[in-house]
Design a protein around this motif. Structure first.
Motif, PDB file in Angstrom:
ATOM      1  N   ASP A 106     -18.365  45.679 -20.351  1.00  0.00           N
ATOM      2  CA  ASP A 106     -17.947  44.943 -21.648  1.00  0.00           C
ATOM      3  C   ASP A 106     -16.886  45.941 -22.217  1.00  0.00           C
ATOM      4  O   ASP A 106     -16.455  45.735 -23.384  1.00  0.00           O
ATOM      5  N   LYS A 141     -15.181  39.681 -20.942  1.00  0.00           N
ATOM      6  CA  LYS A 141     -14.708  38.223 -20.849  1.00  0.00           C
ATOM      7  C   LYS A 141     -14.117  37.679 -21.689  1.00  0.00           C
ATOM      8  O   LYS A 141     -13.245  36.635 -21.536  1.00  0.00           O
ATOM      9  N   LYS A 188     -19.904  36.948 -29.089  1.00  0.00           N
ATOM     10  CA  LYS A 188     -19.831  37.563 -27.742  1.00  0.00           C
ATOM     11  C   LYS A 188     -20.692  36.927 -26.724  1.00  0.00           C
ATOM     12  O   LYS A 188     -20.416  36.866 -25.739  1.00  0.00           O
TER      13      LYS A 188
HETATM   14 MG    MG Z   1     -21.913  41.526 -21.789  1.00  0.00          MG
END
Ligand code: MG
Ligand code: C2E
Ligand code: MG
Ligand code: MG
Length: 288
Positions: free
Chosen positions: A177, A200, A3
């Motif tokens: 997130d 993302k 991540k």
């Molecule tokens: Mg983040």
């Protein structure tokens, strides 16, 4: 780890992780001094309104200007600061400085500040926030605090009560997130978030992944119904931005639009042209 590199929603073990462990020990030893000596800097990354391309606000992202290692990214030292409790003084420095800088922005853009779960549990947070707002004369509705889902998983009742007290000040709360944790739709019911930031990892392979497209559409549609703004994070290519134009997101953020940069003076609200060259990325170029 995966991540942190913004590549995938799935973490896996890789050989470089062992080296990371050694780096971590070195950084841990230096962190306390770094806070005392003020070795930190805030960089700001624009959040752009999709409807008109203007800057809605900036997210404050902390960097450690380490005397020997150079610029150290938050993914490396925030977890250490959290484990050692140093996130409390560091988080206070970040909050006070982000608000102080933003209070001077001519066009009244918002400032988004990341909040560690440990800060949220600290009794110092609320008085410090109130004090910081009073000292700077900042309009509280220009402040967005970004929290992640784990805040809603652990000590959720206490945390949600604190979030309500923060919101009562007029400060906005974003869920960062979104989609990377145990994303339960129940979280959206547990607190009236002002904004959801779609992680993302859903944007990364957008052009090729119909499942990611479907998830983004579903989240923006649901958020829209609930009156919650949405941000798509991590836009690195024009094709992603183009696809997102029709997806119902309120704002976009990513390297394609601008890297985070060190700034003291901001543009005057004209359509944002972007800061995308490598000097901006490294944060070695300054506006002032
Ligand atoms: Mg983040
Ligand atoms: P975040 O809050 O989700 O912040 C977004 C991260 O994605 C930032 O990384 C940003 O530079 C990066 N990013 C932005 N656009 C793109 C893109 O197009 N592609 C890719 N691959 N990445 C993009 P950064 O600055 O390294 O921060 C990483 C994380 O560290 C943040 O994730 C946040 O969780 C934490 N963090 C950063 N600053 C602070 C802080 O001041 N306080 C706390 N508690 N955490 C912070
Ligand atoms: Mg964030
Ligand atoms: Mg994020």
């Amino acid at each position: 780890a995966a991540k942190a590199r913004g590549r995938s929603c799935f973490a896996q073990f890789e050989p470089w992780m062992e080296e990371k462990e050694r780096e971590r020990a070195a950084l841990e030893a230096d962190l306390r001094t770094a806070i005392q000596e003020g070795q930190f800097a805030l960089h700001f990354q624009p959040l752009i309104k999709i409807e008109n391309g203007r800057i809605a606000g900036f997210e404050a992202l902390v960097r450690w200007e380490h005397p020997r290692f150079g610029v150290v990214m938050p993914g490396e030292f925030i977890p250490i600061a959290e484990d050692t409790g140093l996130i409390i003084p560091l988080g206070e420095w970040i909050m006070r400085n982000a608000i102080k800088q933003a209070a001077g922005w001519r066009d009244g853009q918002r400032v988004a500040i990341n909040l560690s779960p440990i800060q949220l549990r600290s009794a110092r947070l609320l008085p410090m926030l109130i004090n910081s707002i009073a000292e700077t004369g900042m309009d509280p509705s220009r402040i967005e605090l970004e929290i992640t889902e784990n805040v809603l998983m652990q000590d959720s009742e206490v945390n949600i009560a604190t979030l309500h007290k923060i919101r009562d000040l007029g400060v906005r709360i974003s869920l960062d997130d979104f989609g990377t944790g145990y994303s339960s739709l129940n979280y959206l019911r547990s607190f009236p978030f002002d904004k959801i930031k779609i992680d993302k990892c859903f944007v990364n392979d957008l052009e090729r992944r119909e499942d990611c497209q479907a998830i983004i559409r579903a989240v923006t549609s649901l958020a829209g119904t609930l009156g919650i703004d949405t941000v798509a994070e991590g836009i690195e290519r024009e094709e992603q931005l183009n696809w997102l134009q029709g997806a119902g997101v309120t704002e976009v953020q990513g390297f394609y639009i601008s890297y985070p940069f060190n700034v003291e003076e901001l543009s005057d609200g004209r359509p944002f042209e972007g800061k995308r060259d490598d000097d901006w990325r490294r944060g070695t170029r300054r506006l002032t």
